[in-house]
Enzyme design. Structure first.
Site, PDB file in Angstrom:
ATOM      1  N   SER A 179       0.836  -1.192   0.000  1.00 47.97           N
ATOM      2  CA  SER A 179       0.000   0.000   0.000  1.00 47.97           C
ATOM      3  C   SER A 179       0.878   1.253   0.000  1.00 47.97           C
ATOM      4  O   SER A 179       1.802   1.357  -0.800  1.00 47.97           O
ATOM      5  CB  SER A 179      -0.952  -0.033   1.192  1.00 47.97           C
ATOM      6  OG  SER A 179      -1.938   0.962   1.081  1.00 47.97           O
ATOM      7  N   ASP A 383      -8.489  -4.886  -6.513  1.00 50.25           N
ATOM      8  CA  ASP A 383      -8.138  -3.748  -5.666  1.00 50.25           C
ATOM      9  C   ASP A 383      -8.545  -2.458  -6.351  1.00 50.25           C
ATOM     10  O   ASP A 383      -8.060  -2.134  -7.428  1.00 50.25           O
ATOM     11  CB  ASP A 383      -6.621  -3.773  -5.413  1.00 50.25           C
ATOM     12  CG  ASP A 383      -6.141  -2.565  -4.628  1.00 50.25           C
ATOM     13  OD1 ASP A 383      -6.974  -1.846  -4.049  1.00 50.25           O
ATOM     14  OD2 ASP A 383      -4.905  -2.358  -4.583  1.00 50.25           O
ATOM     15  N   HIS A 436      -6.831  -5.373  -1.715  1.00 48.71           N
ATOM     16  CA  HIS A 436      -5.855  -4.441  -1.154  1.00 48.71           C
ATOM     17  C   HIS A 436      -5.815  -4.681   0.365  1.00 48.71           C
ATOM     18  O   HIS A 436      -6.693  -4.230   1.080  1.00 48.71           O
ATOM     19  CB  HIS A 436      -6.278  -3.005  -1.431  1.00 48.71           C
ATOM     20  CG  HIS A 436      -5.257  -1.983  -1.044  1.00 48.71           C
ATOM     21  ND1 HIS A 436      -4.266  -1.596  -1.887  1.00 48.71           N
ATOM     22  CD2 HIS A 436      -5.069  -1.274   0.093  1.00 48.71           C
ATOM     23  CE1 HIS A 436      -3.512  -0.688  -1.304  1.00 48.71           C
ATOM     24  NE2 HIS A 436      -3.989  -0.478  -0.102  1.00 48.71           N
TER      25      HIS A 436
END
Length: 459
Positions: A179, A383, A436
Site C-alpha cells: 500500500s 483492488d 488491497h
C-alpha cells in the site's frame, strides 16, 4: 561448540546494547490468546532513531522457520501511512491470524497461519513511521514524520538492529511493504544501496525489495480509478468516454466544471463498493480516529471509544478483534510494550501527522533496478484502492525491455494470476482474486509467489 558461540554473541549483544542504550529486545515465548508456547521464534523490541525526541521504533522479529541464519531477512513496513506492523503480521504474511468468531468481551483467539512468509524468510515487522502502532516519541507537541524523514529513520533502525544482531548481518536483505509503503520502500532501499556502494561498514548484503499493491506515483495511482472502474463494468461506456474527453486523464483534480460533473457521477456509481476488494461487502471501518487519541502528556484515564462492530461476514471484523487484543494489558506485558508511551493502540489511524513529500518513487525504482537490485511488484486484480492498471502504466513508463512476456502463473494446478518479467531483475505479478492488500485475500497464492521469487525461481 555452536551453542557456546551463539551464547557468547548474545552476551556481547546485551553488553553492547546496554552500553549505548539505544535499543532493547525481549524473547517472547507465549502470547495471550494463543494456546501453548509459540511454535516459532518471536522477539520484540525498540530501536531509538531520534535521540533528541527519544523517538523509538517498535518491532516484531520472527525468525525463519526453515534456516534462519541462511534465509533472507525481510524488513517489512505496513501501509497507511501509519498502519501498525501488527496488521501485516496477523492479517497478511505473518504466522498468526485471529480466529474469526463473535466477540463477547473475552480476549480474541490467535491461531496459526499455514501460509506465513516466515516459512522461508526472517521478517522484521516494524511500526514506522513514529506514531504508528507502539512506536513513540517523547514530548507533548505533535511529532511530524514524512516520506524522507521516516525512510532515513528506517535506514538508521536497520543499521542499529544489525549491529545488535550480527548473526544476521550476512543474510540477504530485502526491504518490503505494501500500500502506501510502496512510496518509501524504494527510498529506504536506495539509501542502503548508497551505503553499500560507498563501502560503509559493516557492509549490508542488500539484494532488493518487494512492494505489494503499492502507491508509487500520484498521477498514475489516483487517476487509474476511472479506467479501472470502466474496465470492470462499474460505469457506462458513455460516461467513461465523456469523462476521458473532458478530463484529459486528470480525474483527481478536474480542470473544468464538465469534468468535475462526470467525476461526481463516477463517484456516485462506485460509492457502494468496498474499494479494498470489489467483491467483498462494504462494511464500517473498524478503526477509531487518531484525532481523539490522547498524548503522553495528557493524564486523563479516558480511552477512545471502541471501534464500530462490523458484521461477522465482513473482512473488517478481524480488524476490530485486533483492537481489543492489542489494547489488553496482558498482551502488552507479553509484548514488552513500555508503559506510558502509547495509551491506545490503533491499527490504521486517521489524522497521523505526516508529510507526503515524495510525489513519485519511480526514479528510485529505475535507479535501483538499473544497478542490479531485484524487485518484485505485485497487485490484486480486485483492488480499487490502488488499481493494477495504474501500476502497470507506471511500470511501462520506465521503458524496461520485456524478458518474459505476459503469462499465467499457477498454484496447485490452478491459475493464480499473471506475470511479466523485465530486464534488471524486475518482476510484476497480478494476483487473481487479490484485493488491497493481496495476501489478506489470497494467502496461499501469495505465499507461493513469494517463495518462488525469493528463491530466484520463475513464478
Amino acid at each position: 561448540m555452536v551453542g557456546e558461540r551463539r551464547l557468547l554473541i548474545t552476551v556481547l549483544i546485551f553488553i553492547t546494547s546496554t552500553a549505548i542504550s539505544t535499543s532493547s529486545s525481549w524473547t517472547v515465548k507465549t502470547l495471550p490468546g494463543f494456546d501453548g508456547p509459540l511454535p516459532f521464534d518471536l522477539e520484540t523490541g525498540y530501536i531509538r532513531v531520534d535521540e533528541e525526541r527519544d523517538a523509538q521504533i517498535f518491532y516484531y522479529f520472527i525468525k525463519s522457520e526453515r534456516s534462519p541464519y541462511e534465509d533472507p531477512l525481510m524488513v517489512w513496513i505496513a501501509g497507511g501511512p501509519g498502519c501498525s506492523a501488527l496488521t501485516s503480521l496477523v492479517f497478511e504474511i505473518g504466522p498468526l491470524h485471529f480466529e474469526i468468531k463473535e466477540y463477547k468481551g473475552e480476549l480474541p483467539t490467535l491461531i496459526l497461519h499455514p501460509h506465513s512468509w516466515t516459512k522461508v524468510s526472517n521478517i522484521l515487522f516494524i511500526d514506522s513511521p513514529i506514531g504508528t502502532g507502539f512506536s513513540f516519541a517523547r514530548g507533548s507537541d505533535v511529532y511530524i514524520g514524512g516520506d524522507v524523514k521516516s525512510s532515513k529513520q528506517v535506514h538508521k533502525f536497520i543499521r542499529k538492529w544489525l549491529h545488535d544482531h550480527p548473526q544476521f548481518s550476512s543474510n540477504p536483505l530485502y526491504i518490503g511493504g505494501d500500500s502506501y509503503s510502496g512510496m518509501v520502500v524504494p527510498i529506504i532501499t536506495h539509501v542502503i544501496a548508497e551505503d553499500v556502494e560507498a563501502g560503509k561498514q559493516p557492509l549490508i548484503n542488500l539484494k532488493g525489495y518487494v512492494t505489494g499493491n503499492p502507491s508509487a506515483d500520484v498521477a498514475f495511482d489516483d487517476n487509474s480509478f476511472v479506467p479501472y472502474s470502466y474496465g470492470m463494468g462499474f460505469i457506462s461506456e458513455e460516461l467513461y468516454e465523456s469523462a476521458k474527453k473532458s478530463c484529459n486523464g486528470n480525474y483527481v483534480r478536474p480542470q473544468n466544471s464538465l469534468c468535475a460533473s462526470y467525476v461526481e457521477a463516477i463517484n456516485k456509481c462506485t460509492s457502494g463498493l468496498n474499494t479494498a476488494h470489489i467483491l467483498a461487502p462494504k462494511c464500517v471501518r473498524a478503526s477509531p480516529r487518531l484525532s481523539l487519541r490522547r498524548s503522553l502528556a495528557d493524564n486523563s484515564s479516558e480511552l477512545l471509544s471502541p471501534p464500530p462492530t462490523p458484521g461477522l461476514e465482513c473482512h473488517e471484523y478481524g480488524f476490530m478483534l485486533s483492537y481489543y487484543w492489542a489494547n489488553n494489558d496482558a498482551v502488552r506485558e507479553a509484548l514488552h510494550v513500555q508503559k506510558g508511551t502509547v495509551d491506545e493502540w490503533i491499527r490504521c489511524p486517521n489524522g497521523l501527522s505526516y508529510v507526503k513529500d515524495v510525489p513519485s518513487s519511480l526514479p528510485y525504482h529505475a535507479g535501483l533496478t538499473n544497478r542490479g537490485y531485484r524487485a518484485l511488484v505485485y497487485s490484486g486484480d480486485h483492488d480499487l484502492v490502488v488499481p493494477h492498471v495504474g501500476t502497470q502504466e507506471w511500470i511501462k513508463s520506465l521503458n524496461f525491455s520485456i524478458v518474459n512476456e505476459w503469462r499465467p502463473w499457477s498454484v496447485d494446478g490452478q491459475v493464480a494470476g499473471f506475470t511479466r518479467s523485465y530486464v534488471n531483475n524486475f518482476t510484476f505479478a497480478l494476483v487473481k482474486g487479490g484485493g488491497h492488500t493481496s495476501p489478506e485475500f489470497r494467502p496461499k497464492e501469495c505465499y507461493n509467489m513469494f517463495e518462488r521469487w525469493i528463491a530466484y525461481k520463475p513464478l
